[in-house]
Design a protein around this motif. Structure first.
Motif, short mmCIF file in Angstrom:
data_model
loop_
_atom_site.label_atom_id
_atom_site.label_comp_id
_atom_site.label_asym_id
_atom_site.label_seq_id
_atom_site.Cartn_x
_atom_site.Cartn_y
_atom_site.Cartn_z
N LYS A 33 11.34 7.95 -0.76
CA LYS A 33 12.81 8.01 -0.06
C LYS A 33 12.81 8.85 1.15
O LYS A 33 13.82 9.06 1.66
CB LYS A 33 13.81 8.59 -1.34
CG LYS A 33 13.85 7.59 -2.37
CD LYS A 33 14.20 6.26 -2.00
CE LYS A 33 14.56 5.39 -3.42
NZ LYS A 33 14.54 3.91 -2.93
N GLY A 34 11.69 9.70 1.25
CA GLY A 34 11.68 10.66 2.30
C GLY A 34 10.72 10.31 3.22
O GLY A 34 10.63 9.10 3.82
N ARG A 35 9.60 11.13 3.80
CA ARG A 35 8.85 10.85 4.82
C ARG A 35 7.42 10.82 4.31
O ARG A 35 7.30 11.54 3.23
CB ARG A 35 8.92 11.41 5.94
CG ARG A 35 10.30 11.50 6.57
CD ARG A 35 10.66 12.69 7.16
NE ARG A 35 10.66 13.91 6.32
CZ ARG A 35 10.60 15.31 6.56
NH1 ARG A 35 10.83 15.67 8.01
NH2 ARG A 35 10.54 16.10 5.50
N VAL A 36 6.44 10.17 4.83
CA VAL A 36 5.06 10.23 4.61
C VAL A 36 4.53 11.38 5.46
O VAL A 36 4.33 11.24 6.65
CB VAL A 36 4.13 9.10 4.75
CG1 VAL A 36 2.71 9.24 4.47
CG2 VAL A 36 4.88 7.92 3.97
N VAL A 37 4.04 12.59 4.77
CA VAL A 37 3.54 13.79 5.52
C VAL A 37 1.86 13.47 5.31
O VAL A 37 1.16 13.66 4.34
CB VAL A 37 3.84 14.98 4.89
CG1 VAL A 37 3.45 16.06 5.69
CG2 VAL A 37 5.48 14.92 4.89
N VAL A 38 1.23 12.97 6.51
CA VAL A 38 -0.16 13.13 6.83
C VAL A 38 -0.64 14.34 7.05
O VAL A 38 -0.49 15.02 8.05
CB VAL A 38 -0.43 11.80 7.84
CG1 VAL A 38 -1.96 11.75 7.55
CG2 VAL A 38 0.09 10.61 7.19
N VAL A 39 -1.62 14.69 5.97
CA VAL A 39 -2.13 16.30 6.46
C VAL A 39 -3.77 15.89 6.51
O VAL A 39 -4.29 15.46 5.81
CB VAL A 39 -1.79 16.88 4.88
CG1 VAL A 39 -2.58 18.36 5.33
CG2 VAL A 39 -0.44 16.93 4.71
N GLY A 40 -4.04 16.67 7.51
CA GLY A 40 -5.51 16.71 7.71
C GLY A 40 -5.89 17.76 8.80
O GLY A 40 -5.15 18.87 9.19
N LEU A 41 -7.07 18.05 9.08
CA LEU A 41 -7.87 19.08 9.79
C LEU A 41 -9.12 18.74 10.25
O LEU A 41 -10.07 17.66 9.73
CB LEU A 41 -8.38 20.18 8.63
CG LEU A 41 -8.65 21.48 9.18
CD1 LEU A 41 -7.63 22.44 9.79
CD2 LEU A 41 -9.34 22.53 8.26
N GLY A 42 -9.12 19.03 11.43
CA GLY A 42 -10.49 18.92 12.23
C GLY A 42 -10.51 17.39 12.74
O GLY A 42 -9.60 16.60 12.99
N LYS A 43 -11.78 16.74 12.43
CA LYS A 43 -12.00 15.34 12.78
C LYS A 43 -11.02 14.18 11.99
O LYS A 43 -10.41 13.50 12.50
CB LYS A 43 -13.21 14.80 12.59
CG LYS A 43 -14.18 15.58 13.50
CD LYS A 43 -13.90 15.44 14.82
CE LYS A 43 -15.15 16.20 15.94
NZ LYS A 43 -15.20 17.70 15.48
N SER A 44 -10.87 14.57 10.68
CA SER A 44 -9.88 14.10 9.62
C SER A 44 -8.52 14.17 9.98
O SER A 44 -7.68 13.25 10.00
CB SER A 44 -10.02 14.39 8.26
OG SER A 44 -11.43 14.09 7.90
N GLY A 45 -8.30 15.40 10.64
CA GLY A 45 -6.83 15.56 11.41
C GLY A 45 -6.47 14.55 12.40
O GLY A 45 -5.40 14.02 12.39
N HIS A 46 -7.58 14.16 13.29
CA HIS A 46 -7.42 13.33 14.41
C HIS A 46 -6.92 11.86 13.87
O HIS A 46 -6.30 11.17 14.29
CB HIS A 46 -8.41 13.27 15.24
CG HIS A 46 -8.57 14.68 16.01
ND1 HIS A 46 -7.70 14.98 16.97
CD2 HIS A 46 -9.72 15.43 16.17
CE1 HIS A 46 -8.28 16.21 17.30
NE2 HIS A 46 -9.45 16.36 16.96
N VAL A 47 -7.83 11.42 12.77
CA VAL A 47 -7.69 10.38 12.10
C VAL A 47 -6.23 10.25 11.40
O VAL A 47 -5.53 9.13 11.34
CB VAL A 47 -8.57 10.04 10.99
CG1 VAL A 47 -8.30 8.92 10.29
CG2 VAL A 47 -10.17 9.75 11.65
N GLY A 48 -5.77 11.30 10.83
CA GLY A 48 -4.44 11.46 10.18
C GLY A 48 -3.33 11.23 11.34
O GLY A 48 -2.51 10.62 10.85
#
Length: 321
Positions: free
Chosen positions: A43-58
């Motif tokens: 019912k809200g939003r999808v908060v995509v969390v990442g850091l570094g290279k995985s953050g870019h993917v996120g």
């Protein structure tokens, strides 16, 4: 190392990443289905969390979800601990992207997400990590070989994370029953958006060149010249469309009649029952009709009366042709 060896190295890297994706596909479980339903029901939003290279993917995964109608934003794991965590609400779903699942920045966020009450999905390569232990759903994204010649830089792992995110987005799209028209609503500035959203009414000229059915070709020529479309509609006494006369019709008529063409009644020279379109039709449909019938002008009609005229050049200018 010569060029052939370098080329083979590139092929080997791509094959390595492809093989890791295939292996992940073989071991895929219903956890990805559960995760897609959790996102769909969010019912809200999808908060995509990442850091570094995985953050870019996120960031890319978040953008893909948003483009397919799922409200989403990217949360940098390091920035979250310095105030950005305030953007997260209990009705949100956290989608954590981390190969190790153990970075201090990621681990520090987990109890706070739990305290807020947001559900957590982990896309990770480690089931023994803090992330996996906190997550409500775990999607297995471990790889055996990164593909990097040094085996240090994340390559296969980030590629697999991206593919897992795409798979999630695809499943949510299916659950939403998203159509091409829905997709266009989120991309109004793109070529697809223009083709799926632009109507004939948005482009057509409502000042339709028209003459009565009982005038001569000579009289019609003045309207054709002034209209700027190289054509004029022919209407009956009630204003209904009975035909169209174009500069092409004039050339063909003059080949037969010579200078006598100008005195011919327009209803004798017109093209009866011309191709028409509704003003509420997609402009792309107008392009299709023009191409199929090799014409450059189309009349929009309502209740058999001309209400607009459109030229192929206007469709090209609008980006729908």
């Amino acid at each position: 190392m010569n060029d052939d060896e370098l080329l083979n190295s590139a092929k080997k890297l791509m094959q390595t990443e492809a093989n890791e994706i295939l292996r992940a596909s073989d071991r895929l479980t219903y956890d990805i289905v559960r995760a897609s339903r959790l996102i769909y029901e969010c019912k809200g939003r999808v908060v995509v969390v990442g850091l570094g290279k995985s953050g870019h993917v996120g960031r890319k995964i978040s953008a893909t979800l948003a483009s397919l109608g799922t409200p989403s934003f990217f949360l940098h794991a390091a920035e979250a601990a310095h105030g950005d965590l305030g953007m997260v609400r209990s009705e949100d779903v956290g989608l954590f992207i981390s190969n190790s699942g153990s970075s201090s920045e990621i681990a520090a966020l987990l109890p706070h997400f739990r305290r807020i009450g947001a559900k957590m999905i982990a896309v990770t390569g480690s089931f023994d990590s803090p992330l996996a232990k906190y997550a409500d759903i775990i999607i297995d994204a471990h790889v055996d070989i990164e593909g990097d010649p040094l085996q240090l830089a994340p390559m296969s792992s980030t590629t697999l994370e991206l593919v897992m995110g795409d798979a999630l987005a695809a499943l949510v799209t299916i659950l939403r029953g998203l159509t091409r028209e829905d997709f266009a609503l989120y991309h109004p500035g793109g070529a697809l958006g223009r083709k799926l959203l632009t109507r004939v009414r948005d482009i057509m000229n409502e000042n339709v060149p028209a003459v009565s059915h009982d005038v001569s070709v000579k009289d019609a020529l003045f309207v054709i010249t002034g209209g700027g479309y190289g054509a004029t509609c022919i209407i009956d006494d009630s204003g209904a469309l009975t035909g169209i006369f174009t500069d092409g019709d004039l050339r063909r008529l003059m080949e037969k009649k010579g200078s006598g063409a100008f005195s011919v009644k327009i209803e004798e020279a017109m093209t009866a029952k011309p191709r028409t379109i509704s003003p509420d039709s997609l402009a792309a449909q107008a392009v299709k009709i023009m191409e199929q019938n090799e014409i450059s002008v189309l009349v929009a009609v309502e209740n058999n009366k001309p209400v607009g005229i459109i030229h192929i050049h206007e469709l090209l200018k609008a980006g729908v042709a």
